[in-house]
Design a protein around this motif. Structure first.
Motif, mmCIF file in Angstrom:
data_model
loop_
_atom_site.group_PDB
_atom_site.id
_atom_site.type_symbol
_atom_site.label_atom_id
_atom_site.label_comp_id
_atom_site.label_asym_id
_atom_site.label_seq_id
_atom_site.Cartn_x
_atom_site.Cartn_y
_atom_site.Cartn_z
ATOM 1 N N GLY A 177 37.485 38.822 -16.631
ATOM 2 C CA GLY A 177 38.109 40.164 -17.141
ATOM 3 C C GLY A 177 37.716 40.763 -18.530
ATOM 4 N N LYS A 178 36.463 40.417 -18.701
ATOM 5 C CA LYS A 178 35.174 40.392 -19.839
ATOM 6 C C LYS A 178 35.617 39.727 -21.507
ATOM 7 N N ARG A 179 36.720 38.821 -21.628
ATOM 8 C CA ARG A 179 37.640 38.850 -22.402
ATOM 9 C C ARG A 179 36.556 37.591 -22.828
ATOM 10 N N VAL A 180 36.087 37.793 -24.168
ATOM 11 C CA VAL A 180 35.699 37.043 -25.458
ATOM 12 C C VAL A 180 36.429 36.304 -25.907
ATOM 13 N N PHE A 181 36.110 35.408 -25.576
ATOM 14 C CA PHE A 181 36.113 33.549 -26.626
ATOM 15 C C PHE A 181 35.019 33.200 -27.389
ATOM 16 N N PRO A 182 35.552 32.010 -28.698
ATOM 17 C CA PRO A 182 34.821 31.481 -29.157
ATOM 18 C C PRO A 182 34.479 30.542 -27.710
ATOM 19 N N CYS A 183 32.607 30.407 -28.096
ATOM 20 C CA CYS A 183 32.502 28.772 -26.671
ATOM 21 C C CYS A 183 33.569 27.970 -27.159
ATOM 22 N N SER A 184 34.306 27.589 -28.564
ATOM 23 C CA SER A 184 34.811 26.377 -28.741
ATOM 24 C C SER A 184 36.224 26.168 -28.305
ATOM 25 N N ASP A 185 36.549 27.377 -27.931
ATOM 26 C CA ASP A 185 37.984 27.623 -27.028
ATOM 27 C C ASP A 185 38.953 27.122 -28.314
ATOM 28 N N LYS A 186 38.601 27.678 -29.949
ATOM 29 C CA LYS A 186 39.194 27.196 -31.045
ATOM 30 C C LYS A 186 39.209 28.597 -31.529
ATOM 31 N N SER A 187 41.025 28.851 -31.937
ATOM 32 C CA SER A 187 40.927 30.180 -33.009
ATOM 33 C C SER A 187 40.438 29.923 -34.296
#
Ligand code: FAD
Length: 414
Positions: free
Chosen positions: A97-107
């Protein structure tokens, strides 16, 4: 140029960082003891910080305020947001769904990167201070008051967020400031929120995939979505329900209630029309004629849904499949396609992802986020009457409106 930013959430941090880059002397005042309390819980702790789509897709996912966002969106689109975060050392990845996250998966890495960028630019943070009023003089904002203390500034940026998850510090103070200055505020309502139901008690815990969920109000379907949803005790939630909650906000009264008789309707088999589903049932019945109906039904439904659907069809689950008559089969098909229950309203702000409503967009210049009636006063982020669907769009709104205000303030300085 002295700027005071109220709130160290998503929009406040972005605005402060960009203001400092533009050479402003920036102070951020935050009521919590640290920055980004809400950012920390976004995306289930992973922070879906934007959506890697073009501006038109972003605006199409915006429920209120798409037109207002147009300039800000083009000036700071998702591609610019990605570039910004990568430039401050945050590696990003794009998911379904084109959702962008940090590679670390940490907010927490998003917060750290923003705070680091602010600090590099010399931004001063004042924590544990709650701004109580905007100070004005001759129709201009000249600073803010936090209890007994006054902080003077050439530009005041209100980045106080909406009214949801109030434990994070967003309790609607920005709307109170706006009202105190006679600005129009669209009543804030929780959005992207579970919907409260009646009569679904037995379904608690049921998770569904590839279903259609409709909300029917006054006999008309006013929202319809395909995808995943879950039943909880006395409520439905999941991505398609949240979307439906946003699309039906305007039908709720100030207590969050829909008009009486409003319904939620689940189509368990949206890919099959009634005739095809009937033929499928017949096939299942003839391949296991001696099996109980409630067992055969598990071929079509998660087991936790079987008894509620059969009850809705007034069908006896103990009957042998071969004994189910045509009328009962038709009722089962109807229950699979139109499983309905009463939807009474929405859960409260404590459970909502975003606020619908806020400072009316008509009060602000869409290119700069500056208040038309009060010079030097800017509103950014969720405090504005702009809200979008899930997918990283609400943070994108926060980044883009913050960037517009920062640019405008820095240009004034030049
Ligand atoms: C559980 C949850 C998950 C979410 N997940 C996502 C996601 O993955 N992707 C997405 O795009 N959006 C997500 N959102 C929405 C997104 O978090 C918000 O839209 C966004 O944080 C709004 O940014 P903001 O800067 O306007 O407000 P906030 O981030 O709420 O920041 C406002 C700040 O202002 C401070 N403040 C308020 N009043 C005062 C005052 N009087 N004085 C001083 N400080 C004050 C608050 O303490 C707070 O720190 C989520 C929201 C929730 C609740």
């Amino acid at each position: 140029m002295r700027a005071v930013v109220i709130g160290a959430g998503a929009s406040g941090l972005m605005c402060a960082a960009l203001l400092a880059r533009g050479g402003a002397d920036v102070t951020v005042i935050e009521r919590n003891s640290k920055a980004g309390k809400k950012l920390f819980i976004t995306g289930k702790g992973r922070c879906n910080l934007t959506n890697d789509c073009d501006v038109s897709e972003w605006l199409a996912s915006t429920v209120n305020g798409a037109k207002f966002l147009y300039s800000a969106a083009h000036a700071f689109p998702p591609s610019a947001v990605k570039d910004y975060f990568e430039s401050i050392g945050l590696r990003l990845k794009t998911e379904r769904g084109k959702r962008v996250f940090p590679c670390s998966d940490k907010s927490s890495d998003v917060i750290k990167a923003l705070v680091r960028d602010c600090e590099r630019g010399g931004v001063k943070f004042l924590f544990d201070k709650r701004v109580t009023a905007i100070e004005t003089d001759g129709g201009r904002a000249v600073g803010v008051r936090a209890g007994q203390e006054l902080y003077f500034a050439d530009a005041v940026v209100v980045a106080t967020g909406g009214v949801t998850y109030p434990s994070t510090g967003s309790t609607g103070d920005g709307c109170a400031f706006a009202r105190s200055l006679d600005l129009k505020v669209v009543d804030p309502k929780p959005s992207l929120v579970p919907l409260r139901t009646n009569g679904t008690g037995s379904l608690g815990g049921l998770a569904l995939k590839n279903v259609r969920f409709d909300v029917e109000i006054g006999g008309k379907v006013v929202a319809s979505e395909f995808g995943e949803m879950q039943f909880e005790r006395g409520a439905v939630t999941g991505s398609i329900v949240l979307t439906c909650s946003a699309l039906t906000c305007k039908y709720r009264d100030k207590n969050g209630l829909f008009p009486g008789g409003s319904k939620g309707i689940v189509d368990f088999k949206p890919a099959l029309d009634e005739a095809t589903l009937d033929a499928r049932l017949l096939r299942e019945f003839s391949s296991a004629p001696t099996a109980k109906l409630k067992v055969v039904a598990q071929k079509l439904l998660p087991s936790a849904a079987v008894s509620a659907v059969l009850e809705c069809a007034r069908a006896d689950g103990e009957k042998r499949a071969s004994d189910v008559d045509k009328a009962t089969r038709r009722r089962i098909v109807a229950a699979l396609k139109n499983f309905d229950f009463s939807v009474v309203g929405a859960e409260g702000a404590e459970q909502a992802i975003v606020t619908s409503g806020g400072v009316a967009t008509g009060e602000l210049d869409p290119k700069t986020m500056q208040c038309k009636k009060v010079g030097g006063l800017y509103f950014v982020g969720e405090v504005i009457d702009v809200d979008s669907l899930t997918g990283g769009f609400n943070l994108q709104n926060a980044w883009a409106t913050a960037a517009s205000a920062a640019r405008a303030i820095c240009e004034k300085r030049g």
